[in-house]
Design a protein around this motif. Structure first.
Motif, PDB file in Angstrom:
ATOM      1  N   ASP A  39       0.807  -1.311  -0.015  1.00  0.00           N
ATOM      2  CA  ASP A  39       0.052   0.021  -0.030  1.00  0.00           C
ATOM      3  C   ASP A  39       0.908   1.384   0.081  1.00  0.00           C
ATOM      4  OD1 ASP A  39      -2.343  -1.193  -0.127  1.00  0.00           O
ATOM      5  OD2 ASP A  39      -2.684  -1.289   2.040  1.00  0.00           O
ATOM      6  N   ARG A  43       0.834   4.104  -2.932  1.00  0.00           N
ATOM      7  CA  ARG A  43       0.612   5.523  -2.688  1.00  0.00           C
ATOM      8  C   ARG A  43       1.729   6.446  -2.884  1.00  0.00           C
ATOM      9  NH1 ARG A  43      -3.170   3.968   2.900  1.00  0.00           N
ATOM     10  NH2 ARG A  43      -4.335   2.442   1.890  1.00  0.00           N
ATOM     11  N   GLU A  46       2.122   7.570  -6.272  1.00  0.00           N
ATOM     12  CA  GLU A  46       1.261   8.639  -6.893  1.00  0.00           C
ATOM     13  C   GLU A  46       1.943   9.871  -6.398  1.00  0.00           C
ATOM     14  OE1 GLU A  46      -1.427   8.497  -8.561  1.00  0.00           O
ATOM     15  OE2 GLU A  46      -2.004   6.487  -8.531  1.00  0.00           O
ATOM     16  N   ARG A 130     -18.217   7.411  -7.651  1.00  0.00           N
ATOM     17  CA  ARG A 130     -18.099   6.387  -6.555  1.00  0.00           C
ATOM     18  C   ARG A 130     -19.483   5.508  -6.625  1.00  0.00           C
ATOM     19  NH1 ARG A 130     -15.380   6.518  -1.797  1.00  0.00           N
ATOM     20  NH2 ARG A 130     -14.813   8.740  -2.080  1.00  0.00           N
ATOM     21  N   ASP A 158     -10.336  -0.727  -7.524  1.00  0.00           N
ATOM     22  CA  ASP A 158      -9.847  -0.505  -6.316  1.00  0.00           C
ATOM     23  C   ASP A 158      -8.984   0.892  -6.101  1.00  0.00           C
ATOM     24  OD1 ASP A 158     -10.897  -2.957  -5.250  1.00  0.00           O
ATOM     25  OD2 ASP A 158      -9.366  -4.179  -5.540  1.00  0.00           O
ATOM     26  N   HIS A 159      -8.072   1.078  -7.105  1.00  0.00           N
ATOM     27  CA  HIS A 159      -7.212   2.343  -6.946  1.00  0.00           C
ATOM     28  C   HIS A 159      -8.273   3.294  -7.050  1.00  0.00           C
ATOM     29  CE1 HIS A 159      -3.409   4.307  -7.013  1.00  0.00           C
ATOM     30  NE2 HIS A 159      -3.646   4.731  -8.319  1.00  0.00           N
ATOM     31  N   GLU A 161     -11.151   3.952  -6.205  1.00  0.00           N
ATOM     32  CA  GLU A 161     -11.819   4.008  -5.053  1.00  0.00           C
ATOM     33  C   GLU A 161     -10.844   4.636  -4.027  1.00  0.00           C
ATOM     34  OE1 GLU A 161     -15.020   1.688  -2.366  1.00  0.00           O
ATOM     35  OE2 GLU A 161     -13.056   0.637  -2.714  1.00  0.00           O
ATOM     36  N   TRP A 162      -9.632   4.265  -4.175  1.00  0.00           N
ATOM     37  CA  TRP A 162      -8.515   4.759  -3.126  1.00  0.00           C
ATOM     38  C   TRP A 162      -8.329   6.501  -3.468  1.00  0.00           C
ATOM     39  CZ3 TRP A 162      -3.687   6.799  -3.439  1.00  0.00           C
ATOM     40  CH2 TRP A 162      -2.957   6.821  -2.365  1.00  0.00           C
ATOM     41  N   ASP A 165     -11.151   8.559  -1.943  1.00  0.00           N
ATOM     42  CA  ASP A 165     -10.928   8.563  -0.732  1.00  0.00           C
ATOM     43  C   ASP A 165      -9.879   9.803  -0.187  1.00  0.00           C
ATOM     44  OD1 ASP A 165     -13.005   6.829  -0.105  1.00  0.00           O
ATOM     45  OD2 ASP A 165     -11.419   5.275   0.083  1.00  0.00           O
ATOM     46  N   ASN A 166      -8.796   9.859  -1.226  1.00  0.00           N
ATOM     47  CA  ASN A 166      -7.690  10.747  -0.798  1.00  0.00           C
ATOM     48  C   ASN A 166      -7.615  12.007  -1.859  1.00  0.00           C
ATOM     49  OD1 ASN A 166      -5.904   9.261   1.257  1.00  0.00           O
ATOM     50  ND2 ASN A 166      -6.818   7.958  -0.115  1.00  0.00           N
TER      51      ASN A 166
END
Length: 273
Positions: A39, A43, A46, A130, A158-159, A161-162, A165-166
């Motif tokens: 993880d 991250r 990015e 979303r 999945d990516h 969605e993350w 969230d960020n």
């Protein structure tokens, strides 16, 4: 308001420039994952991508631009702050000069002034994206794609969605880029599973809106949505196997009648008595 990668990079570097923590602890606080984990790698990559985005935008400025040469000279400093040449566990986290990090504010202003910073994505667009993720998960559970395509789609969903969230940390740029990849994979999935084409097209629509909003300044979301619907229908038509063309049925003729039409009389025949 614009979504500016230089501001995102500045805020991240300010977050890791803490005197009360080791480098690894500071990055853990910002990214929410432990150094050395998968993880964390995803991250942290990015952040490197943000650095590259700022670099590319600056590099695209005219060669004789004073801002271009000045700000490009700082980029090596920012990269060293993101990817420290020494061990992550070195004491202290002041890996960047605060004065140089603050220059990212000037870089952001230059990008905004030159109109090469994208418009910020609004909450409605992000909310629809979303919701589409929920639809994607249902499709992936039901469609039974082959392992390669299924893994690819799961990873992208999945990516995405993350990143949603960020979004406060990385901005909308990575969301738009990941949406592009999902659209590409989604169109391939439509071809593989034509029976799911309409559902996939519906799930892709919010991603296409995000891409359009990020790369073109427009408020006409209705027009964009209508265009997406046309595109979806066109794709469905393309990937759906055409029906076999049936051979024309032979007309039944009365007994003794020939299907071949009689020959027209020749001029000589017409002249005979």
């Amino acid at each position: 308001m614009t979504d500016n990668p230089a501001i995102a990079l500045r805020n991240i570097l300010r977050g890791v420039m803490r005197d009360d923590a080791h480098i690894d602890k500071a990055w853990v606080a910002v990214l929410g994952a432990n150094v050395g984990t998968l993880d964390f790698s995803l991250r942290h990559s990015e952040v490197v991508a943000l650095w590259r985005q700022v670099y590319d935008l600056l590099f695209a400025l005219p060669g004789d631009d004073e801002d271009r040469s000045q700000y490009l000279s700082y980029m090596g400093h920012y990269y060293t702050a993101i990817v420290p040449p020494d061990a992550w566990t070195n004491a202290g986290s002041s890996v960047a000069n605060p004065l140089i990090v603050d220059q990212l504010t000037g870089i952001a202003t230059t990008l905004q002034y030159r109109a090469i910073a994208a418009p910020k994505l609004g909450d409605p667009a992000l909310s629809r994206l979303r919701d589409a993720i929920t639809e994607w998960r249902e499709i992936l559970d039901e469609a039974e794609f082959d392992e390669k395509l299924s893994t690819e789609l799961h990873a992208q969903v999945d990516h995405l969605e993350w990143l949603l969230d960020n979004v406060h940390l990385f901005g909308s740029g990575p969301i738009a880029e990941t949406s592009k990849k999902l659209v590409g994979s989604g169109i391939a999935a439509m071809g593989v599973k034509p029976s799911f084409a309409k559902r996939i097209g519906k799930a892709l629509a919010p991603a296409l809106v995000v891409i359009a909003m990020f790369h073109t300044v427009t408020d006409d979301l209705k027009g964009i949505t209508e265009g997406i619907a046309d595109m979806k229908d066109a794709v469905v038509e393309i990937v759906t196997p055409p029906k076999q063309i049936e051979a024309p049925k032979t007309k039944e003729l009365p007994a003794g009648k020939s299907e071949t039409p009689p020959e027209s009389p020749t001029p000589e025949d017409g002249a005979r008595g």
